[in-house]
Design an enzyme around this catalytic site. Structure first.
Site, PDB file in Angstrom:
ATOM      1  N   GLU A  94       0.909  -1.224  -0.290  1.00 52.80           N
ATOM      2  CA  GLU A  94      -0.071  -0.138   0.051  1.00 52.80           C
ATOM      3  C   GLU A  94       0.669   0.940   0.267  1.00 52.80           C
ATOM      4  O   GLU A  94       0.578   2.037   0.721  1.00 52.80           O
ATOM      5  CB  GLU A  94      -0.941  -0.015   1.026  1.00 52.80           C
ATOM      6  CG  GLU A  94      -1.851  -1.431   1.223  1.00 52.80           C
ATOM      7  CD  GLU A  94      -3.044  -1.444   2.029  1.00 52.80           C
ATOM      8  OE1 GLU A  94      -3.895  -1.828   2.037  1.00 52.80           O
ATOM      9  OE2 GLU A  94      -2.571  -0.779   3.819  1.00 52.80           O
ATOM     10  N   ARG A 119       5.937  -7.640   8.302  1.00 57.50           N
ATOM     11  CA  ARG A 119       4.518  -8.218   7.088  1.00 57.50           C
ATOM     12  C   ARG A 119       3.885  -8.845   5.832  1.00 57.50           C
ATOM     13  O   ARG A 119       4.691  -8.525   6.009  1.00 57.50           O
ATOM     14  CB  ARG A 119       3.249  -7.211   8.286  1.00 57.50           C
ATOM     15  CG  ARG A 119       3.275  -6.045   9.502  1.00 57.50           C
ATOM     16  CD  ARG A 119       2.637  -5.369   9.306  1.00 57.50           C
ATOM     17  NE  ARG A 119       0.920  -5.788   9.217  1.00 57.50           N
ATOM     18  CZ  ARG A 119       0.108  -4.659   8.369  1.00 57.50           C
ATOM     19  NH1 ARG A 119       1.086  -3.937   7.974  1.00 57.50           N
ATOM     20  NH2 ARG A 119      -1.125  -5.229   8.853  1.00 57.50           N
ATOM     21  N   ASP A 171      -8.401  -9.126   4.070  1.00 58.09           N
ATOM     22  CA  ASP A 171      -8.170  -8.876   4.814  1.00 58.09           C
ATOM     23  C   ASP A 171      -9.262  -8.438   6.684  1.00 58.09           C
ATOM     24  O   ASP A 171      -9.879  -6.934   5.611  1.00 58.09           O
ATOM     25  CB  ASP A 171      -8.047  -6.904   4.276  1.00 58.09           C
ATOM     26  CG  ASP A 171      -7.361  -5.846   4.987  1.00 58.09           C
ATOM     27  OD1 ASP A 171      -7.247  -5.448   5.799  1.00 58.09           O
ATOM     28  OD2 ASP A 171      -7.522  -4.954   4.677  1.00 58.09           O
ATOM     29  N   GLU A 173      -1.793 -12.589  13.196  1.00 55.62           N
ATOM     30  CA  GLU A 173      -2.208 -11.227  12.643  1.00 55.62           C
ATOM     31  C   GLU A 173      -3.231 -10.907  12.991  1.00 55.62           C
ATOM     32  O   GLU A 173      -4.157 -10.881  11.924  1.00 55.62           O
ATOM     33  CB  GLU A 173      -1.876  -9.902  11.716  1.00 55.62           C
ATOM     34  CG  GLU A 173      -1.920  -8.365  12.241  1.00 55.62           C
ATOM     35  CD  GLU A 173      -1.038  -7.565  11.214  1.00 55.62           C
ATOM     36  OE1 GLU A 173      -0.183  -7.241  11.044  1.00 55.62           O
ATOM     37  OE2 GLU A 173      -2.244  -7.235  11.096  1.00 55.62           O
ATOM     38  N   GLU A 188     -12.652  -2.890  11.781  1.00 52.01           N
ATOM     39  CA  GLU A 188     -12.303  -1.915  11.154  1.00 52.01           C
ATOM     40  C   GLU A 188     -13.746  -2.057   9.961  1.00 52.01           C
ATOM     41  O   GLU A 188     -14.473  -1.982   9.118  1.00 52.01           O
ATOM     42  CB  GLU A 188     -10.627  -2.200  10.454  1.00 52.01           C
ATOM     43  CG  GLU A 188     -11.306  -1.619   8.633  1.00 52.01           C
ATOM     44  CD  GLU A 188      -9.958  -1.216   8.027  1.00 52.01           C
ATOM     45  OE1 GLU A 188      -8.888  -1.972   8.662  1.00 52.01           O
ATOM     46  OE2 GLU A 188      -9.677  -0.793   7.036  1.00 52.01           O
TER      47      GLU A 188
HETATM   48  O1  GCW Z   1      -7.009  -3.345   6.117  1.00 51.18           O
HETATM   49  C1  GCW Z   1      -6.597  -2.492   5.877  1.00 51.18           C
HETATM   50  C2  GCW Z   1      -6.710  -0.935   6.282  1.00 51.18           C
HETATM   51  C3  GCW Z   1      -5.302   0.535   6.547  1.00 51.18           C
HETATM   52  C4  GCW Z   1      -4.064  -0.843   6.899  1.00 51.18           C
HETATM   53  C5  GCW Z   1      -3.844  -2.206   6.388  1.00 51.18           C
HETATM   54  C6  GCW Z   1      -3.031  -3.007   6.910  1.00 51.18           C
HETATM   55  C7  GCW Z   1      -2.926   0.381   8.491  1.00 51.18           C
HETATM   56  O2  GCW Z   1      -7.531   0.282   5.765  1.00 51.18           O
HETATM   57  O3  GCW Z   1      -6.221   0.934   7.147  1.00 51.18           O
HETATM   58  O4  GCW Z   1      -3.226   0.300   7.171  1.00 51.18           O
HETATM   59  O5  GCW Z   1      -4.649  -2.294   6.512  1.00 51.18           O
HETATM   60  O6  GCW Z   1      -2.908  -3.919   7.419  1.00 51.18           O
HETATM   61  O7  GCW Z   1      -1.239  -2.238   6.800  1.00 51.18           O
END
Ligand code: GCW
Length: 719
Positions: free
Chosen positions: A309, A342, A383, A405, A411
C-alpha cells in the site's frame, strides 16, 4: 414541626436511596475494564477468599513486586473489604509469592520441575492453609497474581490448586495503528492514548492503567505507532519519548517495539539510498539500533510494513522481503531484539488475484529469514473481513517463524457501535486445520511453534484502544482486547470460557444474565457476517473509511480495491471463482482442502462464494435457491441484532446503569445499521438476480439510489 419531620423523612430516604445505589453500582463508566474488584456479595464465598488474602509474604522488593503488592491491596480492599497485611515470615503468611530459588520454598513439597516455567510461567499451589505463587521471575509472579485474582473475581474454588501456566506464545503483542499526531488509523475509540507532544515529561496515569490491564491478560509487547510509519519516530527527540513509555511499561513485563519506515536512512539519516544491499545502509541501521538500546536496554525490535500500500521496502531496490528483514534482524541480534515483518502485501503491478499475492511473494522465501525474524500474517488472505478462510501461508512456510496478526479494532465489523465478540473469529482461525502436515496441523500449532518447532512465536492484535473513557468505544470492545490477550497466552482456551470470565469480571455475576450475555456474544460475529457479507462474500464495504455498505463501488484506481472485484455479481450469478477454472487460489491450500474447495457441494456453506461463482438458482443444502438463501441470511442477521437488543434490555437490573446505557445506545445504532447493510446489499444484488425478495420478509425502507447516495466524509479512523 410536622413539616420539618416530613422533610427529614424525605431527606433520609433520599440519602438512603443514594447510598444503596452507590453500594451496588459505583457509577461505572467502563474505565476500570475487567479489573473492577467490586465487593463479593456472597458471604460464604467472601470468607473463603478472605482467608487467602489475609497476609502476604513477598521478597525481595522490586518495581514489579511493588505493583503486585498494590494490586493485591486494592483487590482485597475491593473484593473482600479487608486489608491484606504484610506477613512477618513465610510460615505466617496466607499468601506467599516465591521465586524458585527462595530458601522459603524448601519447606513445601513441590513436585514440579520449576525450570520449565521459564521467565513468564508460574505455579499456583495451595496447601491446607496457604496459597503459593511460584515463578522464576517477578513477572511470572505478577501473572500468577492476576490469575489468582481472576479466579476470585469469577468465583472459582482455590482448594487443592496445583496449577502450572506457561504461555504458549512468546511475543503477545498489541499493534497500535496510532499516528504521531494522535490520529488512529482504523481507530474508533477516540484519539490515541499516546500523547507524544507531552512525552517524555508528562506521564499520564492512563499509561500505567493501560500497562496494568495488558499485564493482567499476559500481553508482553506493544507497538505504539502505526505500521504506516513516520520516520520521525527514530529521531532522538522521539526516542526519548519512547524511552519514557518503555520505562513505565517495563515493570509490567511489557516491551516496546517500534514500527519503522524502511526508507528512514534517507528520510532522517541523510543517506541517498535505503537499499539493504548497501553497507552504509546496514551501518546506519546498526548505529540507530545501538542508539535505541543505549536508551532502552530491553527494546523489543521492529515491526515493518514494506512494499505494501505504497510503503517503501526492499522491493524498491529489487531485493526480497528476506533481504530487507534480515538487514534489520542483524542490527537487532546482538541486543536480543526481533523483527516482525508483515506479509500483508499486494503489489502494485501484480497480475495475480489479490488473495494469491502474499503467498506468491513469501513462500519462495521460506527458510531465508534469520531466526530473529517472524513473518506476521493476517488471519485471512484478504484483509480482516468478517469471515475469511485461513491464510494459505499458515503451514506453507515450515522453515519460517510465522506470527498471527488479528484485528481487534473493528474496521470491517461495524466500528465501535456494533457488538461483535471476536473470540469466535479468533478461535475459528486458530482451530482451522491446514492439513499441510496431515490432519491436526492447525493454525494454532503453526504459530505456537508446536508443528515445526521454530525459534520465535508471536501473536499480534491491532488495538481497539483510544482515549474514550471506556477505552474501546464499545463496552463489548473490551472483551475483544481481553480475549486477544487470553488466547495469545493460551491458544487452546475456548472463546466461550473466556467470554464467561470477562462477563463476570466486567458486567455482572448474576447467573442468568451471564448466560444471556454469553449467548449474545457467542452469536454476535455470525450475525455481522450475515448482515454484511454472508455465504463467503467479502469486501463489500464503502470506500476509504470502510463505513457501511458499498457493494456497487467499481471505479477505484485499482481493480482489487473495488467490491465488484470480489463479489462478481452478474446476471448469471454471484461469487469469485477461485477454483482451477478461475483464479486457482485453492491451489495454495493443502491437497485435502483443494479437493473440498474445488467442489461447491463440499465447500463449507459459509465460504461458498469466496471460492465459487454460482448461479442465482443454484440449489443450496437447504433446498432453497442461492438467491433466496442469500437474502434470508441478510434478514437473519438483521433480525438477530433485534433479538440481542431485547436480550440486553431484559437484564437491565443486573447491569450498572452507565454501562447498560452505553450498550443500549450502541445496540440501537447497530439495529439501524444492520438493516441498512441488509437493504442496500439485497437491493443491489437484486439488480442482477432480478428475483423477488422471498415472501414474508419486510421490504427495504429506501431505494437503492438512496443508499448509494449516502456519503460520510468525516467517518472516523481513515487511513
Ligand atoms: O486493512 C487495511 C487498512 C489500512 C491498514 C492496512 C494494513 C495500516 O484499511 O488502514 O494500514 O490494512 O494492514 O497495513
Amino acid at each position: 414541626m410536622k413539616t420539618l419531620f416530613m422533610l427529614l423523612v424525605v431527606l433520609s430516604s433520599l440519602i438512603g436511596r443514594v447510598a444503596i445505589a452507590q453500594d451496588k453500582f459505583s457509577g461505572e463508566d467502563g474505565y476500570r475494564l475487567w479489573l473492577k474488584y467490586d465487593l463479593i456479595e456472597d458471604n460464604a464465598q467472601r470468607q473463603q477468599y478472605s482467608h487467602t488474602l489475609q497476609s502476604l509474604f513477598i521478597a525481595p522488593q522490586s518495581d514489579t513486586t511493588r505493583i503486585i503488592q498494590h494490586e493485591l491491596k486494592i483487590a482485597s480492599h475491593g473484593l473482600l473489604s479487608q486489608p491484606i497485611k504484610p506477613a512477618a515470615n513465610a510460615k505466617q503468611a496466607s499468601l506467599l509469592m516465591l521465586k524458585s530459588d527462595s530458601p522459603e520454598l524448601k519447606q513445601f513439597k513441590i513436585h514440579h520441575d520449576l525450570n520449565k516455567l521459564g521467565q513468564e510461567g508460574y505455579l499456583l499451589h495451595s496447601t491446607a492453609d496457604q496459597m503459593l505463587i511460584i515463578a522464576n521471575s517477578d513477572i511470572g509472579l505478577l501473572y500468577g497474581t492476576f490469575d489468582l485474582l481472576r479466579r476470585i473475581q469469577t468465583g472459582q474454588s482455590l482448594n487443592k490448586l496445583d496449577h502450572i501456566e506457561i504461555p504458549k506464545i512468546q511475543l503477545r503483542m498489541l499493534n497500535h495503528w496510532d499516528d504521531l499526531d494522535r490520529h488512529t488509523e482504523r481507530g474508533y475509540a477516540g484519539e490515541s492514548i499516546f500523547d507524544w507532544h507531552k512525552l517524555p515529561d508528562y506521564k499520564e496515569q492512563r499509561y500505567y492503567d493501560y500497562a496494568r490491564a495488558n499485564a493482567s491478560i499476559g500481553i508482553n509487547g506493544i507497538v505504539p505507532n502505526n505500521v504506516n510509519a513516520n520516520s520521525l519516530i527514530l529521531t532522538p527527540a522521539y526516542l526519548q519519548k519512547v524511552k519514557a513509555l518503555a520505562d513505565i511499561f517495563r515493570p509490567y513485563g511489557i516491551k516496546v517495539y517500534l514500527s519503522i519506515k524502511f526508507s528512514s536512512p534517507q528520510q532522517i539519516g541523510g543517506l541517498d539510498t535505503s537499499d539493504p544491499a548497501e553497507q552504509k545502509v546496514h551501518d546506519w541501521w546498526q548505529k540507530k539500533t545501538d542508539e535505541i538500546y543505549a536508551l532502552i536496554p530491553d527494546f523489543g525490535g521492529y515491526l515493518v510494513k514494506a512494499n505494501s500500500e505504497g510503503q517503501p521496502g526492499p522491493g524498491d531496490y529489487g531485493r526480497t522481503h528476506a533481504e530487507g528483514a534480515n538487514m534489520l534482524a542483524r542490527a537487532l541480534k546482538p541486543h536480543g531484539g526481533n523483527v516482525l515483518w508483515r506479509a500483508f502485501v499486494y503489489a502494485h503491478d501484480a497480475k495475480a488475484e489479490r488473495s494469491l499475492q502474499a503467498y506468491n511473494e513469501f513462500v519462495p522465501l521460506d527458510g531465508k529469514f534469520d531466526d530473529n525474524v517472524s513473518v506476521q500474517v493476517k488471519n485471512g488472505p484478504i484483509d480482516f473481513q468478517p469471515r475469511e478462510p485461513f491464510s494459505p501461508l499458515f503451514g506453507a512456510m515450515p522453515h519460517t517463524s510465522l506470527a498471527m496478526e488479528f484485528q481487534i479494532t473493528q474496521e470491517y465489523l461495524g466500528f465501535s457501535t456494533h457488538l461483535a465478540y471476536l473470540g469466535t473469529l479468533y478461535e475459528e482461525a486458530l482451530d482451522a486445520d491446514t492439513h499441510t502436515e496431515g490432519p491436526g496441523s492447525t493454525v494454532a500449532k503453526v504459530i505456537d511453534g508446536s508443528l515445526d518447532s521454530l525459534p520465535l512465536t508471536a501473536m499480534a492484535g491491532v488495538a481497539n484502544i483510544g482515549m474514550d473513557r471506556n477505552w474501546t468505544g464499545h463496552i463489548f470492545g473490551q472483551a475483544n482486547w481481553y480475549v486477544f490477550g487470553r488466547l495469545a497466552w493460551n491458544d487452546q482456551l475456548s472463546a466461550a470460557d473466556i467470554a464467561d470470565e470477562w462477563i463476570k469480571m466486567t458486567l455482572t455475576d448474576d447467573k442468568q444474565s451471564v448466560n444471556t450475555i454469553k449467548d449474545m456474544m457467542m452469536g454476535s460475529r455470525e450475525l455481522i457476517v450475515d448482515y454484511m457479507t454472508p455465504l463467503g462474500l467479502h469486501h463489500l464495504m464503502d470506500t476509504g473509511h470502510h463505513y457501511g455498505p458499498g457493494p456497487w463501488v467499481d471505479n477505484l484506481g485499482r481493480a482489487d480495491w473495488n467490491p465488484t472485484y470480489y463479489h462478481r455479481a452478474d446476471e448469471q450469478g454471484i461469487g469469485l471463482d477461485r477454483t482451477a477454472s478461475g483464479t486457482n487460489a485453492i491451489s495454495q491450500y493443502a491437497p485435502y482442502w483443494q479437493k473440498i474447495f474445488a467442489d461447491p457441494k463440499k465447500t463449507p456453506q459459509e465460504l461458498l462464494l469466496w471460492f465459487h461463482h454460482l448461479s442465482w438458482d443454484y440449489t443450496m443444502p437447504s433446498g432453497d435457491t442461492l438467491w433466496n438463501e442469500l437474502v434470508k441470511h441478510y434478514y437473519h442477521g438483521a433480525k438477530g441484532v433485534e433479538k440481542m437488543q431485547k436480550q440486553w434490555l431484559a437484564i437491565k437490573d443486573q447491569i450498572e446503569p452507565n454501562q447498560f446505557e452505553q450498550v443500549k445506545m450502541a445496540l440501537a445504532i447497530q439495529v439501524k445499521e444492520a438493516k441498512w447493510w441488509r437493504d442496500a446489499c439485497v437491493l443491489y444484488f437484486q439488480t442482477f438476480s432480478k428475483r423477488p425478495i422471498p415472501e414474508g420478509l419486510e421490504r427495504p425502507e429506501h431505494s437503492l439510489e438512496y443508499y448509494q447516495s449516502l456519503k460520510f466524509p468525516y467517518a472516523p479512523g481513515q487511513g
